[in-house]
Scaffold this motif. Structure first.
Motif, PDB file in Angstrom:
ATOM      1  N   ARG A   1       0.716  -1.269  -0.053  1.00  0.00           N
ATOM      2  CA  ARG A   1       0.098  -0.045   0.118  1.00  0.00           C
ATOM      3  C   ARG A   1       0.912   0.911   0.032  1.00  0.00           C
ATOM      4  NH1 ARG A   1      -4.935  -0.929   0.452  1.00  0.00           N
ATOM      5  NH2 ARG A   1      -5.973  -3.009   0.880  1.00  0.00           N
ATOM      6  N   ILE A   2       1.628   1.341   0.901  1.00  0.00           N
ATOM      7  CA  ILE A   2       3.023   2.442   0.617  1.00  0.00           C
ATOM      8  C   ILE A   2       4.386   1.709   0.138  1.00  0.00           C
ATOM      9  CG2 ILE A   2       5.061   3.735   2.158  1.00  0.00           C
ATOM     10  CD1 ILE A   2       2.551   4.213   4.315  1.00  0.00           C
ATOM     11  N   ARG A   3       4.639   2.315  -1.168  1.00  0.00           N
ATOM     12  CA  ARG A   3       5.882   1.247  -2.137  1.00  0.00           C
ATOM     13  C   ARG A   3       7.151   1.562  -1.260  1.00  0.00           C
ATOM     14  NH1 ARG A   3       3.487  -2.122  -4.499  1.00  0.00           N
ATOM     15  NH2 ARG A   3       5.408  -1.896  -6.549  1.00  0.00           N
ATOM     16  N   GLY A   4       7.216   2.737  -0.008  1.00  0.00           N
ATOM     17  CA  GLY A   4       8.318   3.007   0.249  1.00  0.00           C
ATOM     18  C   GLY A   4       8.005   4.681   0.711  1.00  0.00           C
ATOM     19  N   VAL A   5       9.782   5.088   1.321  1.00  0.00           N
ATOM     20  CA  VAL A   5       9.594   6.283   1.898  1.00  0.00           C
ATOM     21  C   VAL A   5      10.769   7.250   0.983  1.00  0.00           C
ATOM     22  CG1 VAL A   5      10.337   7.646   3.329  1.00  0.00           C
ATOM     23  CG2 VAL A   5       9.172   5.382   3.569  1.00  0.00           C
ATOM     24  N   GLY A   6      10.076   7.964   0.685  1.00  0.00           N
ATOM     25  CA  GLY A   6      10.874   9.363  -0.114  1.00  0.00           C
ATOM     26  C   GLY A   6      11.416  10.778   0.696  1.00  0.00           C
ATOM     27  N   ALA A   7      12.933  10.419   0.960  1.00  0.00           N
ATOM     28  CA  ALA A   7      12.603  11.810   2.002  1.00  0.00           C
ATOM     29  C   ALA A   7      12.986  13.774   0.970  1.00  0.00           C
ATOM     30  CB  ALA A   7      14.279  12.268   2.976  1.00  0.00           C
ATOM     31  N   ILE A   8      12.091  14.621   1.046  1.00  0.00           N
ATOM     32  CA  ILE A   8      12.592  15.576  -0.114  1.00  0.00           C
ATOM     33  C   ILE A   8      13.165  16.493   1.319  1.00  0.00           C
ATOM     34  CG2 ILE A   8      11.812  17.321  -1.484  1.00  0.00           C
ATOM     35  CD1 ILE A   8      10.038  15.683  -2.292  1.00  0.00           C
ATOM     36  N   VAL A   9      14.310  16.572   1.430  1.00  0.00           N
ATOM     37  CA  VAL A   9      15.407  17.663   2.119  1.00  0.00           C
ATOM     38  C   VAL A   9      15.734  18.504   1.969  1.00  0.00           C
ATOM     39  CG1 VAL A   9      15.441  15.790   3.860  1.00  0.00           C
ATOM     40  CG2 VAL A   9      17.445  16.725   2.988  1.00  0.00           C
ATOM     41  N   GLY A  10      16.109  19.544   1.998  1.00  0.00           N
ATOM     42  CA  GLY A  10      17.019  20.429   1.798  1.00  0.00           C
ATOM     43  C   GLY A  10      17.011  22.066   1.467  1.00  0.00           C
ATOM     44  N   CYS A  11      17.476  22.560   0.404  1.00  0.00           N
ATOM     45  CA  CYS A  11      17.405  24.694   0.628  1.00  0.00           C
ATOM     46  C   CYS A  11      16.667  24.354  -0.921  1.00  0.00           C
ATOM     47  CB  CYS A  11      18.639  24.548   0.440  1.00  0.00           C
ATOM     48  SG  CYS A  11      19.955  23.849   1.279  1.00  0.00           S
ATOM     49  N   ASP A  12      16.239  25.744  -0.824  1.00  0.00           N
ATOM     50  CA  ASP A  12      15.227  26.529  -1.947  1.00  0.00           C
ATOM     51  C   ASP A  12      17.164  26.536  -2.758  1.00  0.00           C
ATOM     52  OD1 ASP A  12      12.727  26.599  -1.546  1.00  0.00           O
ATOM     53  OD2 ASP A  12      13.769  28.173  -0.094  1.00  0.00           O
ATOM     54  N   ASN A  13      16.721  27.045  -4.018  1.00  0.00           N
ATOM     55  CA  ASN A  13      18.080  27.338  -4.447  1.00  0.00           C
ATOM     56  C   ASN A  13      17.868  27.965  -6.183  1.00  0.00           C
ATOM     57  OD1 ASN A  13      20.694  27.646  -6.379  1.00  0.00           O
ATOM     58  ND2 ASN A  13      21.422  25.666  -5.395  1.00  0.00           N
ATOM     59  N   PHE A  14      18.417  29.309  -6.594  1.00  0.00           N
ATOM     60  CA  PHE A  14      17.346  30.040  -7.494  1.00  0.00           C
ATOM     61  C   PHE A  14      18.131  29.465  -9.324  1.00  0.00           C
ATOM     62  CE2 PHE A  14      17.992  32.884  -3.908  1.00  0.00           C
ATOM     63  CZ  PHE A  14      16.829  33.542  -4.029  1.00  0.00           C
ATOM     64  N   LYS A  15      19.533  28.189  -8.394  1.00  0.00           N
ATOM     65  CA  LYS A  15      19.899  27.563 -10.082  1.00  0.00           C
ATOM     66  C   LYS A  15      18.316  26.758 -10.097  1.00  0.00           C
ATOM     67  CE  LYS A  15      24.329  26.194  -9.707  1.00  0.00           C
ATOM     68  NZ  LYS A  15      25.089  25.341  -9.189  1.00  0.00           N
ATOM     69  N   VAL A  16      17.531  26.671  -9.652  1.00  0.00           N
ATOM     70  CA  VAL A  16      16.536  25.322 -10.348  1.00  0.00           C
ATOM     71  C   VAL A  16      15.532  26.024 -10.171  1.00  0.00           C
ATOM     72  CG1 VAL A  16      18.231  22.789  -9.655  1.00  0.00           C
ATOM     73  CG2 VAL A  16      16.876  24.337  -8.180  1.00  0.00           C
ATOM     74  N   THR A  17      14.083  25.505 -11.054  1.00  0.00           N
ATOM     75  CA  THR A  17      13.501  25.980 -10.354  1.00  0.00           C
ATOM     76  C   THR A  17      13.010  25.865  -9.371  1.00  0.00           C
ATOM     77  OG1 THR A  17      10.566  25.272 -11.239  1.00  0.00           O
ATOM     78  CG2 THR A  17      12.538  24.049 -11.853  1.00  0.00           C
ATOM     79  N   ASP A  18      11.809  26.218  -8.865  1.00  0.00           N
ATOM     80  CA  ASP A  18      11.328  27.089  -7.624  1.00  0.00           C
ATOM     81  C   ASP A  18      10.194  25.646  -7.014  1.00  0.00           C
ATOM     82  OD1 ASP A  18      12.690  28.877  -7.300  1.00  0.00           O
ATOM     83  OD2 ASP A  18      10.322  30.447  -7.581  1.00  0.00           O
ATOM     84  N   GLU A  19      10.251  24.348  -8.432  1.00  0.00           N
ATOM     85  CA  GLU A  19       8.521  23.648  -8.213  1.00  0.00           C
ATOM     86  C   GLU A  19       8.847  22.405  -8.306  1.00  0.00           C
ATOM     87  OE1 GLU A  19       6.275  24.678 -11.920  1.00  0.00           O
ATOM     88  OE2 GLU A  19       4.853  24.706 -10.225  1.00  0.00           O
ATOM     89  N   ALA A  20      10.523  22.783  -8.249  1.00  0.00           N
ATOM     90  CA  ALA A  20      11.168  21.233  -8.137  1.00  0.00           C
ATOM     91  C   ALA A  20      10.822  19.922  -6.740  1.00  0.00           C
ATOM     92  CB  ALA A  20      13.002  20.783  -7.705  1.00  0.00           C
ATOM     93  N   HIS A  21      10.755  21.237  -5.527  1.00  0.00           N
ATOM     94  CA  HIS A  21      10.135  20.087  -5.160  1.00  0.00           C
ATOM     95  C   HIS A  21       8.693  19.866  -4.616  1.00  0.00           C
ATOM     96  CE1 HIS A  21      13.152  22.806  -2.385  1.00  0.00           C
ATOM     97  NE2 HIS A  21      13.510  22.114  -2.135  1.00  0.00           N
ATOM     98  N   ILE A  22       7.988  20.241  -5.156  1.00  0.00           N
ATOM     99  CA  ILE A  22       7.374  20.057  -5.530  1.00  0.00           C
ATOM    100  C   ILE A  22       6.824  18.581  -6.916  1.00  0.00           C
ATOM    101  CG2 ILE A  22       4.153  20.852  -6.317  1.00  0.00           C
ATOM    102  CD1 ILE A  22       5.917  23.398  -4.973  1.00  0.00           C
ATOM    103  N   ILE A  23       7.481  19.122  -8.082  1.00  0.00           N
ATOM    104  CA  ILE A  23       7.259  18.357  -8.829  1.00  0.00           C
ATOM    105  C   ILE A  23       7.517  17.349  -7.931  1.00  0.00           C
ATOM    106  CG2 ILE A  23       8.131  17.422 -11.011  1.00  0.00           C
ATOM    107  CD1 ILE A  23       8.620  20.785 -10.734  1.00  0.00           C
TER     108      ILE A  23
END
Ligand code: NFS
Length: 661
Positions: free
Chosen positions: A441-463
């Protein structure tokens, strides 16, 4: 790359509040990182970004090209040696930031145990369980007595000169401890490992990239399992272990009719003292005398996450928004301590009524006002800081607060909370989480951590988060990544609508968000503990490397993120970053991204596009599931409250998802 005007990453919703603020007249003279990136108009140095620029002695700087005979260092250092040295120094810088922060927390903990601060030992249960790890007697002893002994042993871990491994290492799965022992990477003292990195990467010392990287691992582990874990645990004991609560994030949490004080930086001792001072009658009366309705405290960056988790104080901005928060013109003071504070904040406020109040002797800045935060007079210092802020209120001119830009978040997912959340109030356990992973039911766990960076799209975390939860992967988040996910409503139970069917069912049954906010960056150590608890619960292998779990810091900018990434990999958990400054060295880069697997059971992965990062994470999780053989098991039935009641079991919150064949 986003620019101020196009702000392409924000086209959807991520940075809507920032865009709104920057469009206002009052913000037209505010120069942000977007403007500076645009104005620089030049690409980053290729040698610097591929890790092959050596500045470690004065025969250079040397720019190395791998495989070109004459393009080694003047001393003969190769691309692999130089890149490995640079990587090690990045890890050491990140680890030292966490270490110095943690030391302050431990010292504050000791002072609290002695009764010298306005704080108290709040979580006695956690005090007792940590005392056990440190072999501190608890029977018949007062909590402050226990805390004092524990604090002093904890402090000794920083400057330890023995060759004994750090005490906290024994919390890791046994198999992992063996891996570390065999590789010779068990950290000894927190400070010592940083010093050894600096020594070994000095000109003419360690010249073998694998050997250098062993010390990178040892230093990073001293961070993850040493200083960061100590900081998180002692902070919890002192200020309370987070429990789920609702709060709000984004610039709209600022208030027009109140004195707005933002706390920016990393040290909870300052933030917690400001929280106490902001409730003080005398302070509130002073604010009212200046015409305000009261004092509105809000967080920025990780200190924001600390008080969000424990007190539900709102977070106004993550790293990327600190300049926009000031551009609102609505902040009387931005109180800063250490780390992640852009120097531009001083410049921005030069002609504004806002004060940047520096509080730590380590971190002063031009145009800042310095009011030292004194540990022994925490409340007095906090009041002096607040008074300065309050007296600015009358000077406030035009301001603009994007009032609708505030989103609800459910926060407070400490490792203990996850225990209760899925396991039930009366039977805390990781069993239901493991069961749900085993039954798919839960395939696994994904951790999304760290900063924001102007080098990449602001939406990276959300995507990435949306792709993971769509594929039934539970997300845990910390740091500014968690704030970014909160800004778009992904940290609420209602976000279950973005999940695949089975994860949605789990979230709806338990009433939890599919993205669990676990706190600040230092709190990544909570993830280490959670992973270990999953191993110990059984059924998912016998080491962290066996778990269907993987992490990413898709917009990393701080050296701390590299230290974190390396302690995860060295602990057996894979990570995916958007780039790594190691590509200019073939063998060393290959070692990090491929060969570390043989030794640690995990590697660094690199993927530029957020969607590719998500795909890599899904792939890795599915291949772990295959290796565990759990994809072959039959589908189980998720039990909701109704079904459980019919079976006559469980308390109200005891709605774990045990399989019922
Ligand atoms: Ni983490 Fe904190 Fe944010 Fe990055 Fe900086 S605040 S500790 S380093 S930018 S997540």
């Amino acid at each position: 790359m986003a620019t101020r005007n196009e702000c392409e990453g924000c086209a959807d919703m991520t940075c809507a509040s920032s865009k709104l603020v920057l469009e206002q007249d009052i913000a037209k003279d505010v120069r942000t990182a977007y403007d500076r990136i645009e104005a620089r108009g030049m690409a980053a140095c290729l040698f610097g970004s591929s890790g092959t620029c050596c500045r470690n002695c004065n025969m250079g700087p040397c720019q190395i090209i791998d495989g070109v005979e004459d393009m080694v260092g003047v001393c003969g250092a190769t691309a692999d040696t130089v890149a490995a040295r640079n990587f090690a120094r990045t890890v050491a810088a990140g680890a030292s930031a966490h270490g110095d922060h943690a030391r302050e927390m431990v010292k504050g903990f000791i002072e609290t145990a002695k009764g010298n601060t306005p704080h108290e030992i709040k979580d006695v249960e956690k005090l007792h369980s940590l005392a056990q790890v440190f072999d501190v007697e608890v029977e018949g002893r007062d909590k402050n007595e226990i805390a004092l002994e524990l604090g002093e042993i904890a402090l000794s871990q920083f400057g330890s000169q023995t060759d004994e491994p750090l005490i906290m290492l024994k919390r890791a799965p046994e198999k992992r401890q063996k891996v570390w022992k065999e590789l010779g990477v068990e950290p000894r003292g927190v400070d010592r490992e940083v010093v050894e990195v600096m020594h070994r990467t000095h000109m003419g010392v360690d010249q073998e990239y694998k050997n250098i990287t062993l010390q990178s691992s040892r230093c990073s582990l001293a961070d993850g399992w040493g200083s960061s874990m100590l900081s998180t645990e002692l902070t919890d004991i002192m200020f309370g272990t987070p429990v789920p609560r609702r709060a709000q994030v984004d610039l709209g949490v600022l208030k027009e009719d109140m004195v707005n004080v933002t706390v920016h930086g990393h040290e909870p001792l300052l933030a917690e003292s400001l929280c106490l001072a902001a409730q003080d009658e005398e302070m509130i009366a002073l604010a009212k005398k200046q015409g305000a309705k009261g004092i509105n405290l809000a967080g920025v960056c990780c200190t924001g996450n600390e008080i969000l988790m424990r007190r539900g104080i709102p977070v106004a901005a993550g790293y990327i928004q600190q300049e926009m928060a000031l551009a609102t013109g609505a902040i009387e003071a931005m109180v800063v301590d250490v780390q992640c504070i852009m120097q531009s904040v001083g410049e921005i406020t030069r002609n504004m009524h806002t004060d940047i109040i520096t509080t730590n002797y380590r971190a002063k800045m031009p145009y800042g006002v310095h009011i030292p935060f004194e540990e022994h007079d925490a409340l007095g210092s906090a009041k002096a800081i607040l008074t300065k802020a309050i007296m600015n209120y009358k000077k406030r001119g035009k301001c603009f607060i994007p009032k609708d830009s505030k989103l609800d978040v459910m926060v407070g997912f400490s490792h203990e909370t996850i225990n209760y959340m899925l396991g039930g109030r009366f039977r805390k356990s990781y069993r239901p989480l493991n069961d749900n992973i085993m039954n798919g039911r839960i395939r696994g766990v994904g951790a999304i951590v760290g900063c924001d960076n102007f080098k990449v799209t602001d939406e990276a975390h959300i995507i990435i988060a949306k792709e993971l939860i769509k594929n039934n992967i539970l997300v845990v988040a910390t740091g500014c990544a968690a704030t970014a996910l909160g800004r778009v409503g992904l940290c609420t139970p209602e976000a279950a609508k973005y999940c695949g069917d089975s994860l949605r069912e789990v979230c709806e049954t338990v009433g939890m968000p599919p993205v669990l906010h676990m706190g600040s960056c230092v709190d990544n150590s909570r993830i280490l503990i959670a992973l270990t608890a999953m191993v110990q619960e059984g059924g998912l292998g016998d080491d962290i490397t066996d778990l269907p779990a993987i992490g990413t810091a898709p917009s990393w900018m701080s050296e701390k993120a590299v230290a974190i990434g390396h302690y995860f990999v060295s602990s057996g958990a894979q990570v995916v970053f958007q780039d790594l400054a190691t590509t200019g060295s073939k063998a060393f880069h290959k070692y990090l991204t491929e060969n570390m697997m043989e030794e640690y059971g995990a590697v660094w992965n690199v993927a530029k596009e957020p969607i590719d990062i998500a795909k890599k994470m899904i792939e890795a999780i599915e291949s772990k599931r295959e290796a565990l053989g759990i994809n072959k098991q039959g589908e189980r039935v998720l039990m909701d409250m109704e079904m459980r009641r019919d079976l006559g079991g469980g308390g109200l919150t005891d709605v774990g998802c045990h399989g019922a064949e």
